[in-house]
Design an enzyme around this catalytic site. Structure first.
Site, PDB file in Angstrom:
ATOM      1  N   ARG A 196       0.846  -1.205   0.000  1.00 21.99           N
ATOM      2  CA  ARG A 196       0.000   0.000   0.000  1.00 21.99           C
ATOM      3  C   ARG A 196       0.880   1.253   0.000  1.00 21.99           C
ATOM      4  O   ARG A 196       0.550   2.246  -0.635  1.00 21.99           O
ATOM      5  CB  ARG A 196      -0.914   0.008   1.238  1.00 21.99           C
TER       6      ARG A 196
ATOM      7  N   THR B 120      -4.842   6.764  -3.417  1.00 22.01           N
ATOM      8  CA  THR B 120      -5.769   6.388  -4.494  1.00 22.01           C
ATOM      9  C   THR B 120      -5.723   7.383  -5.657  1.00 22.01           C
ATOM     10  O   THR B 120      -5.697   6.989  -6.823  1.00 22.01           O
ATOM     11  CB  THR B 120      -7.211   6.313  -3.935  1.00 22.01           C
TER      12      THR B 120
ATOM     13  N   ARG C 167       1.716   5.225  -7.985  1.00 19.85           N
ATOM     14  CA  ARG C 167       0.629   6.052  -8.525  1.00 19.85           C
ATOM     15  C   ARG C 167       1.091   7.465  -8.859  1.00 19.85           C
ATOM     16  O   ARG C 167       0.618   8.060  -9.823  1.00 19.85           O
ATOM     17  CB  ARG C 167      -0.539   6.045  -7.544  1.00 19.85           C
TER      18      ARG C 167
ATOM     19  N   ASN D 236      -5.421   4.574 -12.047  1.00 19.19           N
ATOM     20  CA  ASN D 236      -4.360   4.776 -11.058  1.00 19.19           C
ATOM     21  C   ASN D 236      -3.375   3.598 -11.010  1.00 19.19           C
ATOM     22  O   ASN D 236      -2.675   3.394 -10.031  1.00 19.19           O
ATOM     23  CB  ASN D 236      -4.945   5.121  -9.683  1.00 19.19           C
TER      24      ASN D 236
ATOM     25  N   HIS E 279      -3.716  -1.932  -8.074  1.00 16.49           N
ATOM     26  CA  HIS E 279      -4.593  -2.253  -6.940  1.00 16.49           C
ATOM     27  C   HIS E 279      -3.752  -3.016  -5.920  1.00 16.49           C
ATOM     28  O   HIS E 279      -2.883  -3.791  -6.296  1.00 16.49           O
ATOM     29  CB  HIS E 279      -5.759  -3.147  -7.382  1.00 16.49           C
TER      30      HIS E 279
HETATM   31  P1  ATP Z   1      -7.584  -0.215  -4.973  1.00 19.77           P
HETATM   32  O1  ATP Z   1      -8.711  -0.906  -4.252  1.00 19.77           O
HETATM   33  O2  ATP Z   1      -7.753  -0.207  -6.476  1.00 19.77           O
HETATM   34  O3  ATP Z   1      -6.241  -0.696  -4.539  1.00 19.77           O
HETATM   35  P2  ATP Z   1      -7.741   1.965  -3.150  1.00 19.77           P
HETATM   36  O4  ATP Z   1      -7.835   0.905  -2.104  1.00 19.77           O
HETATM   37  O5  ATP Z   1      -6.660   2.980  -3.033  1.00 19.77           O
HETATM   38  O6  ATP Z   1      -7.619   1.323  -4.590  1.00 19.77           O
HETATM   39  P3  ATP Z   1     -10.579   2.188  -2.998  1.00 19.77           P
HETATM   40  O7  ATP Z   1     -11.236   3.160  -2.086  1.00 19.77           O
HETATM   41  O8  ATP Z   1     -10.574   0.738  -2.626  1.00 19.77           O
HETATM   42  O9  ATP Z   1      -9.105   2.718  -3.262  1.00 19.77           O
HETATM   43  O10 ATP Z   1     -11.257   2.366  -4.413  1.00 19.77           O
HETATM   44  C1  ATP Z   1     -11.124   1.370  -5.414  1.00 19.77           C
HETATM   45  C2  ATP Z   1     -10.891   2.025  -6.738  1.00 19.77           C
HETATM   46  O11 ATP Z   1     -12.029   2.813  -7.061  1.00 19.77           O
HETATM   47  C3  ATP Z   1      -9.721   3.002  -6.755  1.00 19.77           C
HETATM   48  O12 ATP Z   1      -8.506   2.402  -7.106  1.00 19.77           O
HETATM   49  C4  ATP Z   1     -10.133   4.015  -7.787  1.00 19.77           C
HETATM   50  O13 ATP Z   1      -9.731   3.623  -9.088  1.00 19.77           O
HETATM   51  C5  ATP Z   1     -11.641   3.986  -7.721  1.00 19.77           C
HETATM   52  N1  ATP Z   1     -12.119   5.144  -6.972  1.00 19.77           N
HETATM   53  C6  ATP Z   1     -12.030   5.342  -5.645  1.00 19.77           C
HETATM   54  N2  ATP Z   1     -12.562   6.505  -5.272  1.00 19.77           N
HETATM   55  C7  ATP Z   1     -13.018   7.080  -6.415  1.00 19.77           C
HETATM   56  C8  ATP Z   1     -13.659   8.287  -6.732  1.00 19.77           C
HETATM   57  N3  ATP Z   1     -13.975   9.174  -5.782  1.00 19.77           N
HETATM   58  N4  ATP Z   1     -13.953   8.531  -8.023  1.00 19.77           N
HETATM   59  C9  ATP Z   1     -13.652   7.645  -8.984  1.00 19.77           C
HETATM   60  N5  ATP Z   1     -13.036   6.467  -8.764  1.00 19.77           N
HETATM   61  C10 ATP Z   1     -12.713   6.190  -7.501  1.00 19.77           C
HETATM   62 MG    MG Z   2      -9.213  -0.715  -2.232  1.00 18.77          MG
END
Ligand code: ATP
Ligand code: MG
Length: 135
Positions: free
Chosen positions: A88, A94, A105, A115, A118
């Site tokens: 992470r 994100t 990222r 981004n 994951h």
């Molecule tokens: P990931 O799960 O992909 O590792 P993350 O844990 O940093 O990313 P999450 O909150 O789990 O973020 O969101 C999953 C995915 O959804 C993000 O990687 C991003 O691409 C998308 N996402 C999150 N927040 C938003 C938002 N506000 N608008 C658009 N897309 C979003």
């Molecule tokens: Mg996530």
């Protein structure tokens, strides 16, 4: 005390498409994680919806599922000391604009949607996500 963990990492379509997979793997390996297993695949819209179902109530859910299934991805099992938190950290925030310098990222992400990577966010999710792709 040692805490060897496994976590799931995905190199998302935007990064695979721009041939960034090897550069991203280098960053992972530089941080003392090892790649235990990996495969390049393309998932269906239905599989993406299942994978991201924790986000099903979010306004961006549809877009997210369409995106993850839009092209080839590389899924990897990473292993190492505190692998979940380490991964992470090297991913960065994100939103690439908010990500720290030196993170994947920040360096490669295009937008909050595109981004580039994951990473599992907890031990429970890591187990579920590894099982999802490598069963
Ligand atoms: P990931 O799960 O992909 O590792 P993350 O844990 O940093 O990313 P999450 O909150 O789990 O973020 O969101 C999953 C995915 O959804 C993000 O990687 C991003 O691409 C998308 N996402 C999150 N927040 C938003 C938002 N506000 N608008 C658009 N897309 C979003
Ligand atoms: Mg996530």
């Amino acid at each position: 005390m040692s805490n060897i963990e496994q976590t799931l990492s995905i190199i998302k379509p935007d990064a695979v498409e721009r041939n960034l997979a090897e550069k991203i793997k280098e960053k992972i390996l530089e941080n003392k994680l090892i790649i235990k297993n990996q495969k390049k695949i393309q998932i269906t819209r239905e599989e993406a919806a299942e994978f991201y179902k924790v986000h099903q109530t979010k306004p961006f859910y549809d877009k997210l599922c369409n995106y993850l299934s839009s092209g080839p991805i590389v899924v990897m099992i990473l292993e190492g000391e505190n692998a979940i938190a380490v991964n992470r950290k090297i991913m960065g925030a994100t939103d690439p604009e908010q990500a720290d310098d030196g993170t994947i990222r920040k360096e490669f992400g295009i937008s909050i949607d595109k981004n580039s990577v994951h990473g599992s966010d907890s031990g429970d999710n890591a187990k579920k996500e590894i099982q999802f792709f490598f069963n």
